[in-house]
Design an enzyme around this catalytic site. Structure first.
Site, PDB file in Angstrom:
ATOM      1  N   ARG A  35      12.146  11.127  49.891  1.00  0.00           N
ATOM      2  CA  ARG A  35      11.552  11.500  51.186  1.00  0.00           C
ATOM      3  C   ARG A  35      12.540  11.393  52.346  1.00  0.00           C
ATOM      4  O   ARG A  35      12.616  12.284  53.201  1.00  0.00           O
ATOM      5  CB  ARG A  35      10.349  10.597  51.452  1.00  0.00           C
ATOM      6  CG  ARG A  35       9.723  10.677  52.848  1.00  0.00           C
ATOM      7  CD  ARG A  35       8.603   9.652  52.956  1.00  0.00           C
ATOM      8  NE  ARG A  35       8.090   9.493  54.309  1.00  0.00           N
ATOM      9  CZ  ARG A  35       6.984  10.050  54.774  1.00  0.00           C
ATOM     10  NH1 ARG A  35       6.292  10.859  53.999  1.00  0.00           N
ATOM     11  NH2 ARG A  35       6.568   9.819  56.006  1.00  0.00           N
TER      12      ARG A  35
ATOM     13  N   GLU B 177       9.583  17.840  50.275  1.00  0.00           N
ATOM     14  CA  GLU B 177       8.571  18.825  50.637  1.00  0.00           C
ATOM     15  C   GLU B 177       9.170  20.232  50.595  1.00  0.00           C
ATOM     16  O   GLU B 177       9.303  20.931  51.596  1.00  0.00           O
ATOM     17  CB  GLU B 177       7.986  18.473  52.006  1.00  0.00           C
ATOM     18  CG  GLU B 177       7.303  17.107  51.970  1.00  0.00           C
ATOM     19  CD  GLU B 177       6.937  16.550  53.340  1.00  0.00           C
ATOM     20  OE1 GLU B 177       7.087  17.278  54.340  1.00  0.00           O
ATOM     21  OE2 GLU B 177       6.499  15.387  53.402  1.00  0.00           O
TER      22      GLU B 177
ATOM     23  N   HIS C 245      11.286  15.752  55.553  1.00  0.00           N
ATOM     24  CA  HIS C 245      11.083  14.983  54.326  1.00  0.00           C
ATOM     25  C   HIS C 245      11.593  15.802  53.153  1.00  0.00           C
ATOM     26  O   HIS C 245      11.104  16.903  52.871  1.00  0.00           O
ATOM     27  CB  HIS C 245       9.606  14.645  54.162  1.00  0.00           C
ATOM     28  CG  HIS C 245       9.102  13.719  55.223  1.00  0.00           C
ATOM     29  ND1 HIS C 245       7.795  13.722  55.674  1.00  0.00           N
ATOM     30  CD2 HIS C 245       9.742  12.749  55.944  1.00  0.00           C
ATOM     31  CE1 HIS C 245       7.651  12.795  56.612  1.00  0.00           C
ATOM     32  NE2 HIS C 245       8.814  12.193  56.792  1.00  0.00           N
TER      33      HIS C 245
ATOM     34  N   GLU D 164       0.668  20.719  57.698  1.00  0.00           N
ATOM     35  CA  GLU D 164       0.748  20.173  56.346  1.00  0.00           C
ATOM     36  C   GLU D 164       0.281  21.287  55.408  1.00  0.00           C
ATOM     37  O   GLU D 164      -0.892  21.652  55.396  1.00  0.00           O
ATOM     38  CB  GLU D 164      -0.137  18.935  56.207  1.00  0.00           C
ATOM     39  CG  GLU D 164       0.321  17.729  57.003  1.00  0.00           C
ATOM     40  CD  GLU D 164       1.501  17.012  56.363  1.00  0.00           C
ATOM     41  OE1 GLU D 164       1.931  17.419  55.255  1.00  0.00           O
ATOM     42  OE2 GLU D 164       1.990  16.031  56.965  1.00  0.00           O
TER      43      GLU D 164
ATOM     44  N   HIS E 175       5.458  20.643  57.004  1.00  0.00           N
ATOM     45  CA  HIS E 175       5.440  19.576  56.006  1.00  0.00           C
ATOM     46  C   HIS E 175       4.529  19.989  54.860  1.00  0.00           C
ATOM     47  O   HIS E 175       3.854  21.019  54.901  1.00  0.00           O
ATOM     48  CB  HIS E 175       4.919  18.270  56.622  1.00  0.00           C
ATOM     49  CG  HIS E 175       5.865  17.614  57.569  1.00  0.00           C
ATOM     50  ND1 HIS E 175       6.654  16.543  57.219  1.00  0.00           N
ATOM     51  CD2 HIS E 175       6.157  17.887  58.867  1.00  0.00           C
ATOM     52  CE1 HIS E 175       7.390  16.175  58.258  1.00  0.00           C
ATOM     53  NE2 HIS E 175       7.106  16.977  59.279  1.00  0.00           N
TER      54      HIS E 175
END
Length: 757
Positions: free
Chosen positions: A229, A174, A171, A370, A296
């Site tokens: 994204r 990020e 993405h 994440e 991410h």
């Protein structure tokens, strides 16, 4: 002010990402509003007046970009709102200036600022030049717009080593994920030969690091839309495919969208995009791939398979302790709270994701990290947080690198002692990892009397990971050495202890209570009358599984345990402990005749479903006056080992905390001191034993035929087996060392002619 700037930039540019616009958005005449619609009608009205800053508006508080001239209409509709910023564009511009300043003033460290596609590639090339003996450039493939997806292989050479893949920034927005991936490569190369842990990881694992999986989208996020994204596929009326919904495993379900205008557009078919298709081909060519982490941001999570379904994944027993160990390593670095768990259960359904493919299609454990933060700055994480974010994530990745080397673990559950003249069961946990298996007939428990001589072998029976064997009876006062071993399917021998033995004394143990909790043996709920919990109080029950509560008791043949309300309810928080403490206490025991006493039990304690818990421990107390006063013997948590669920074994040497009397009692207390936390506990298989003095042995130790006399018949038994190796304690083996020899003959002759009393 800084957090307001970054939050605003995240929220406002997120709108552009959702609508897939290629034009910069200007919000000079917009205000940032927080509204909380009370009905679907109000939400619809607000949406028509302004622009939602959520990709999927729903109930609850909403943030909107609202034109200044629409404010009177909100007043007319009596919709409550709060103005968070008068001029959104001012905040956006300030955040952009901060990013530019960080790049210009970064000093000597590459990781004090975010960098462009070309700068990242140039930095990776400099790492190759620094250590060409370790780093090799790799090209995964080309993007839709013809750019290269580049990375590094980091290896000290050698064949058949396990491999770990680190990927980042599928993405585009990020940025901290790409910076973290680059940092991982940097540290593996720069610290090899300096840091012992990293040196070992590079020596024993081949690393593949690809810090930028979506170069087209990343460049677009620099030039046009900071919060872009997807990749840059022209869908006709929209742009972009979500690369992390385009992988072939579990593709096309409820965790992605079939609409090209949506953020989670999965594409027309699996691997429709060159970025994912070429990457899958590259991964298929990595030999011996054992594990994968896809980086991410944001949310501070360690996510394991599956993402595409809430069903439990295969190898869950292998994954659960690993994800917890990685989370603990990350959180333990700076105290940043991370939550670990299966992706679909912990975050949301996401089908067609890369880690599910590496797990389901390649058999490598696939995880998602994440990274920071939890929404204060969102995708616009300040440059000052790059290094701490990358450092803590790398500590988690190092745990994965150590795991990737595992073939088999052997964990001997050491008995607290050996009661004389009793067969003693010994439990051994043997866990194969990374698709290895346990070699047939290789699981064994070995023992000997004393510290010299050969070890006798007892086969371990069971199925992975739970095995057991029984030690034969021994005489009080003897010293026994034991260890366990097994072989992996490739022949690797693993023992516990890794070197040496466990030494156990044969003792006179009296079992005071051996309670599987299947019947009521006199336990007391709320023994001090001070419990305050409104839900989740202790009860004897057959528990129903939740994400925090066991599905079964610990006793193999039983069903009942003590549990903090065994019902599942409508959700994980329905019947967990809320609003205070709940406690139970054992019956009263008379231990006054014993110099020592040990209480043993199995506990389940889970308090970390909302991240690291800082306020809710499990307390184990002892009393020698039937509960008039208590002394803490063990505190589990509130964070760290033992707080993530699972049945775990504990022992309490009671005499270490109180003088043994005829009024010994134990109490188990758990509390929910923070309303938002999920706290569950269970207790099973409680046992308390007293240690007594050894009983003197009989007077005729040479009586091999048990006729109460030491005579020629006993001598014949011994001589018939003289020179042989036998099971310790067999007729003729008078000193229980497994050999019938001169030492046994000396024992017999010294007692020859005597009778037993």
């Amino acid at each position: 002010m800084q957090s307001r700037i970054n939050t605003a930039l995240f929220l406002i540019t997120a709108l552009a990402a959702c609508t897939a616009t290629a034009d910069p958005v200007n919000y000079t005449n917009y205000k940032l509003l927080r509204v909380e619609p009370t009905s679907q009608k109000e939400l619809l009205a607000i949406t028509q007046l302004g622009e939602s800053l959520e990709c999927q508006p729903g109930p609850g508080p909403q943030l909107f970009a609202m034109p200044a001239d629409a404010i009177p209409a909100l007043d007319d509709l009596n919709i409550k709102y709060e103005i968070r910023a008068d001029n959104l564009q001012t905040l956006i511009d300030a955040a952009r200036r901060e990013n530019d300043a960080a790049r210009t003033e970064r000093g000597t460290s590459f990781f004090t600022a975010y960098h462009t596609y070309d700068e990242i590639n140039a930095y990776m090339a400099s790492l190759v030049a620094l250590r060409p003996d370790l780093a090799t450039p790799i090209v995964v493939g080309a993007t839709l717009e013809g750019r290269q997806i580049r990375g590094l292989k980091i290896s000290s050479g050698g064949a058949n080593k396990p491999a770990v893949l680190i990927s980042a920034m599928q993405h585009a927005r990020e940025w901290v994920a790409g910076a973290t991936g680059t940092f991982v490569a940097d540290q593996l190369i720069r610290q090899e030969g300096i840091d012992p842990t990293i040196t070992s990881l590079v020596a024993n694992v081949d690393w593949y690091v690809v810090p930028m999986c979506n170069p087209d989208g990343y460049i677009y996020s620099w030039t046009t839309n900071r919060l872009w994204r997807k990749n840059r596929r022209n869908n006709g009326t929209s742009f972009g495919v979500d690369l992390n919904r385009n992988w072939a495993f579990g593709w096309g379900g409820a965790g992605s969208s079939g609409s090209g205008s949506e953020e989670t557009y999965r594409g027309p078919q699996p691997f429709s995009e060159p970025e994912s298709e070429t990457f899958s081909t590259f991964i298929a060519g990595i030999p011996n791939l054992k594990a994968h982490i896809d980086l991410h941001s944001y949310s501070q999570l360690v996510l394991s398979p599956w993402g595409w379904t809430e069903d439990t994944s295969p190898r869950r027993s292998e994954i659960a302790p690993l994800e917890l160990a990685m989370r603990n390593a990350i959180t333990g670095t700076f105290g940043t709270p991370y939550t670990a768990g299966p992706a679909a259960q912990t975050l949301y359904l996401a089908d067609g994701v890369m880690p599910d493919w590496t797990f389901g299609a390649r058999g490598a454990l696939g995880f998602t990290y994440e990274l920071r933060d939890t929404g204060v700055n969102g995708f616009e994480l300040p440059p000052a947080q790059i290094l701490p974010t990358a450092t803590e994530a790398f500590n988690g990745i190092k745990v994965l690198g150590q795991f990737a080397q595992l073939k088999l673990t052997v964990d001997l559950a050491e008995p607290s002692g050996l009661p004389e003249s009793e067969v003693v069961p010994v439990n051994v946990t043997i866990t194969p990892f990374n698709n290895y298996t346990i070699a047939p007939d290789s699981a064994k428990l070995l023992y000997r009397i004393g510290s010299v001589g050969a070890f006798a072998e007892v086969p371990l029976t069971g199925t992975a990971p739970n095995f057991s064997a029984s030690l034969p009876p021994f005489e009080c006062g003897q010293s026994i050495e034991i260890f366990a071993q097994a072989q992996a399917s490739d022949g690797t021998l693993v023992t516990d202890p890794p070197s040496g033995v466990v030494t156990l004394d044969v003792i006179n143990l009296d079992t005071i209570l051996d309670d599987a909790i299947e019947t009521d043996t006199g336990w007391v709920i709320n023994p001090s009358g001070t419990d305050t919990a409104t839900t989740g109080r202790w009860e004897r029950a057959d528990p129903t599984a939740t994400a925090a509560q066991p599905a079964d008791d610990h006793t193999t043949a039983g069903t009942i345990c003590w549990v903090t309300d065994g019902r599942a309810g409508a959700g994980i928080g329905t019947y967990d402990i809320d609003n205070g403490r709940t406690s139970i206490a054992t019956p009263v025991f008379d231990m006054s005749a014993y110099p020592a006493a040990t209480a043993s039990f199995w506990l389940w304690f889970d308090n970390d479903n909302n991240g690291t818990n800082t306020s809710d421990p499990f307390l184990i107390d002892v009393s020698n006056n039937a509960g008039a006063s208590w002394t803490n013997a063990r505190t589990i948590g509130p964070s760290g080992p033992g707080t993530g669920g699972g049945w775990l074994y504990y022992e309490i040497p009671v005499q270490n905390f109180v003088t043994l009397t005829n009024q010994i009692r134990l109490r188990f207390t758990v509390a929910d001191n923070t309303p938002a936390e999920i706290v569950e506990a269970a207790l099973d298989d409680f046992k308390i034993v007293g240690l007594a003095d050894c009983v003197p042995p009989p007077g005729c130790a040479g009586d091999t035929n048990a006729d109460s006399a030491v005579d020629g018949a006993d001598l014949s038994v011994l001589l018939s087996g003289f020179g042989s190796t036998v099971t310790p304690g067999s007729p003729g083996d008078l000193n229980n060392d497994g050999n019938i020899d001169g030492a046994d003959l000396s024992v017999l002759l010294s007692a020859f002619g005597s009778t037993c009393t």
